[in-house]
Design an enzyme around this catalytic site. Structure first.
Site, PDB file in Angstrom:
ATOM      1  N   ALA A  32       0.838  -1.224  -0.116  1.00  0.00           N
ATOM      2  CA  ALA A  32      -0.041   0.007  -0.099  1.00  0.00           C
ATOM      3  C   ALA A  32       0.941   1.434  -0.119  1.00  0.00           C
ATOM      4  O   ALA A  32       0.297   2.197  -0.432  1.00  0.00           O
ATOM      5  CB  ALA A  32      -0.981  -0.092   1.214  1.00  0.00           C
ATOM      6  N   ASP A  33       2.038   1.411   0.465  1.00  0.00           N
ATOM      7  CA  ASP A  33       3.079   2.515   0.522  1.00  0.00           C
ATOM      8  C   ASP A  33       4.292   2.064   0.385  1.00  0.00           C
ATOM      9  O   ASP A  33       5.038   2.644   0.886  1.00  0.00           O
ATOM     10  CB  ASP A  33       2.740   2.713   1.982  1.00  0.00           C
ATOM     11  CG  ASP A  33       3.006   4.444   2.133  1.00  0.00           C
ATOM     12  OD1 ASP A  33       3.541   4.880   3.259  1.00  0.00           O
ATOM     13  OD2 ASP A  33       3.372   5.090   1.045  1.00  0.00           O
ATOM     14  N   LEU A  34       4.589   1.265  -0.779  1.00  0.00           N
ATOM     15  CA  LEU A  34       5.850   1.048  -1.172  1.00  0.00           C
ATOM     16  C   LEU A  34       6.527   2.222  -1.480  1.00  0.00           C
ATOM     17  O   LEU A  34       7.807   2.530  -1.177  1.00  0.00           O
ATOM     18  CB  LEU A  34       5.960   0.047  -2.337  1.00  0.00           C
ATOM     19  CG  LEU A  34       7.219  -0.437  -2.914  1.00  0.00           C
ATOM     20  CD1 LEU A  34       7.801  -1.226  -1.546  1.00  0.00           C
ATOM     21  CD2 LEU A  34       6.945  -1.371  -3.908  1.00  0.00           C
TER      22      LEU A  34
END
Length: 79
Positions: A32-34
């Site tokens: 989700a927040d790479l």
């Protein structure tokens, strides 16, 4: 993406703390927040640290959706 000189120079809003001032559950799940988590302070193992460009690996496939069978396979040179 630019690299920073250390963890103290990271200015990605939301990376430092969550809404409650803590760091738990940030970058979870990883997918989700790479981008927000990918800096010198944290980098998942399955994401490469650097990329090498190989010229002409896709010369035979101008449209990868249709010509994906023509994409070349790149193997590292033996040392």
């Amino acid at each position: 993406m630019s690299a920073v000189a250390g963890c103290t120079a990271t200015t990605d809003p939301g990376w430092e703390v969550d809404a409650f001032g803590g760091v738990s559950s940030l970058c979870q799940p990883m997918e989700a927040d790479l981008y927000g988590c990918s800096d010198p302070c944290w980098w998942p193992a399955q994401v490469p640290d650097m990329m090498s460009t190989y010229q002409d690996w896709n010369a035979q496939a101008s449209n990868s959706a249709e010509d994906w069978r023509n994409l070349g396979t790149v193997f590292p040179k033996d040392k």
